[in-house]
Design an enzyme around this catalytic site. Sequence first.
Site, short mmCIF file in Angstrom:
data_model
loop_
_atom_site.label_atom_id
_atom_site.label_comp_id
_atom_site.label_asym_id
_atom_site.label_seq_id
_atom_site.Cartn_x
_atom_site.Cartn_y
_atom_site.Cartn_z
N ASP A 94 -39.03 27.09 -42.25
CA ASP A 94 -40.32 26.72 -41.68
C ASP A 94 -41.43 27.49 -42.41
OD1 ASP A 94 -38.92 25.24 -39.85
OD2 ASP A 94 -38.93 26.84 -38.34
N1 URA Z 1 -34.33 28.13 -37.78
C1 URA Z 1 -35.64 27.95 -37.49
O1 URA Z 1 -36.01 27.76 -36.33
N2 URA Z 1 -36.51 27.99 -38.52
C2 URA Z 1 -36.15 28.22 -39.80
O2 URA Z 1 -37.01 28.26 -40.69
C3 URA Z 1 -34.79 28.41 -40.07
C4 URA Z 1 -33.89 28.36 -39.05
#
Ligand code: URA
Length: 237
Positions: free
Chosen positions: A105
């Site tokens: 993310d």
């Molecule tokens: N889980 C999440 O919620 N975000 C990420 O970027 C990776 C794993």
Amino acid sequence: MGKLTLDRILQSQGFGTRKWCGEVVAAGEVNIADEIVSDNRVFETRGLVFGIFGEEWIFRENVYIALNKPANFECSRKASHHPGVHTLLPEQFARRDVQPVGRLDHDTTGLLLMSDDGPFIHTQSSPKRHIPKVYVATTHDPVTPGLVASLLAGVKLHDEPAPLAALTCSMVDTHRIEIVLEQGKYHQVKRMLAAAGNHCVALCRSQIGGLKLDGLGLAEGEWCYLDDAQLALLKPD
Ligand code: URA
């Protein structure tokens, strides 16, 4: 790749179009073994080291990179709200289509693999591969034994048919929890923490398979090439 003319060699490394690379060669900007090579000769690419614009460059058929991703960078190719992670790498890599292996993310930090090797990206991101990924989440509410137990037992996410469980999970300190996952579902850590009654305020991926971010010595935003021994750590046991 075997033997290639110098313009094609530069093009394969992401320096530009073949025409532009040919002009760079003709302008005497490329040297090999301390000799300026301004004709478009053929060279064996394996083990080739050349100088271009005064900088040394090692020929690589493919690149395998570890990036310590900072927050506020997007993994998507068409980044919309934040700059893309490719902007943290030399521009040659974007030209040779170096892309993230899976996604983090925009606000997640930590270990991100990048490559221009399509089969490697495909295999490495396949859900069948079962490579554990280690995340350290900072939580809004304190980490409790109950939270750890719920994540180990499995939590139900609304669009998943079966509960998802952490492979292992442990408290780091009052507001940090280490969660190891084999799957890579959308926002998985954040959604699992929410389903277990807490809230993720920061997330960092610290390890993929046996490859640890800490061992790479990268400050946030820095990257390095991965060698064969490091790539071997990414294989399942
Ligand atoms: N889980 C999440 O919620 N975000 C990420 O970027 C990776 C794993």
